[in-house]
Design an enzyme around this catalytic site. Sequence first.
Site, PDB file in Angstrom:
ATOM      1  CG  HIS A 104     -18.447   3.028 -65.717  1.00  0.00           C
ATOM      2  ND1 HIS A 104     -17.825   3.699 -65.140  1.00  0.00           N
ATOM      3  CD2 HIS A 104     -20.279   3.167 -65.872  1.00  0.00           C
ATOM      4  CE1 HIS A 104     -18.720   5.035 -65.601  1.00  0.00           C
ATOM      5  NE2 HIS A 104     -19.653   4.583 -66.410  1.00  0.00           N
ATOM      6  CD  GLU A 154     -21.012   9.568 -64.499  1.00  0.00           C
ATOM      7  OE1 GLU A 154     -20.090   8.597 -65.012  1.00  0.00           O
ATOM      8  OE2 GLU A 154     -21.867   9.516 -65.792  1.00  0.00           O
ATOM      9  CG  HIS A 189     -23.139   6.155 -63.430  1.00  0.00           C
ATOM     10  ND1 HIS A 189     -24.228   6.639 -63.272  1.00  0.00           N
ATOM     11  CD2 HIS A 189     -21.839   5.817 -64.344  1.00  0.00           C
ATOM     12  CE1 HIS A 189     -24.343   6.946 -65.139  1.00  0.00           C
ATOM     13  NE2 HIS A 189     -22.546   6.260 -65.357  1.00  0.00           N
TER      14      HIS A 189
END
Length: 349
Positions: free
Chosen positions: A106, A314, A177
Site C-alpha cells: 500500500h 478492493e 480499502h
Amino acid sequence: MAVKKEAFGQNSNGVPVYAYHISNNAGMEVVVLNFGCIIKNIFVPDKNGNTVDVNLGFDDIKGYEVNSCFLGATVGPTANRIANAKYKIDDREFVLPVNDGPNNLHTDMANGFHKRIWDAEEGDNCVKFTLKSEDGDLGFSGNRVFEVTFTVTEACELKLHYHATSDAKTLINMTNHAYFNLSGHNSGSILDHKLLLNSTKFTPVIDSAAIPTGEIASVVGTPFDFTTEKTIGQDINADDQQLKYVGGYDHNYCIDGADGTMKVFATATSPATGISMKCSTDLPGFQLYVGNFLATENAKDGATYKAREGFCLETQVYPNSINQAGFPDCVYGPDRDYDNTTIYQFSNK
C-alpha cells in the site's frame, strides 16, 4: 440530492479537515473526508427501514491519522504488494519503502495518499478530490495529478471514479480499502454474509508474504469458489495451504470477461439486515480480504473491531503486476491516462 460540508477537526500539523456528506432521497448517505479521501460512513436503510452504517471507521481525525488497517482509505499511488519493494520501467529501477517483510504494501504507511490532505470540489451529488504528486515522491516517476470523485445516485449507488495524468511513464494501481459489514459496522462477525463472485480464477500466493506466484488458477474444487453463493465462513477454515498462508481470504480474484468495460464482480448480502451490495468495475481484478488481521480499538460509536468483522472488495490491477509477465499492464504516462470506475450499489430485501 445534497452535499453538506462540516468541520472534522485538524490533523497533527494543524491543517483543517472536513467531512463531506453526500446523500440521496432514498435514505442513503456517504461521508467522505478530505484527509486521505477516506470513506468515514455509508448509511443505508435495512429491510425494516432502519438506517445502518455498513462501513468500519473512526469518529475523529486521530483515529484516521493512525489507521494501521487502512479503514476506508483511498490507497495510492499503488495498492497491495510489490515484491522486494522494487520495480522497473524501461530498465530504470525504482525503490519503494520496505514496509511488509521485504516487500512494499500500500505504498507507504505514514505518507501514502491516505494520510494526505486532498483539495475538494463539491457538486450536486458528488465531491471531487484532487492531489498533486511531484516526480520522485515516494519512489514514483512523473509529475502527476490524481482525482477521485465520489458520487451518490438515487439508485443507491456509491460511484468511485479515479483519474490521473502524468508527464512521464509511471506506476499506478489505486484502490479504496473500505471494510464492509452489511449487518452494521459494530455488529461483529461477517462470516454469515452470503457472497457471490463473478470470478472463476484467482492468483495464488507464494507464501505468507502474499506475493502472487504468477499463476492464474481455477477456483473450481477449492475454498476460493464463490461462483455459487455461499457464506464467507463456509470454507474459510478449510485445510488449504493458500488460506493458511494469510489466515483466511486475502487473495486477488480475476474478473471473468474483464475487458475494460463495467462488469458486476460481486454481490454480498447480510441475512440480519437484508442489505445487499452489488459491486461492479472496469478493472481486471479485486482483492477479497475478510479482515483476518483486523484489530482496531476506539472505533466509531465506541466499537472495537476484531478479526473477520469487516470484509474488503478492493478493485485493482493484480498485485505485483509491474514485476510479473502475463499480468495486466499498470504503467501510465503522457499517452495513457489512468482512468477507472468502481460502483457499490446497495439494496434491501
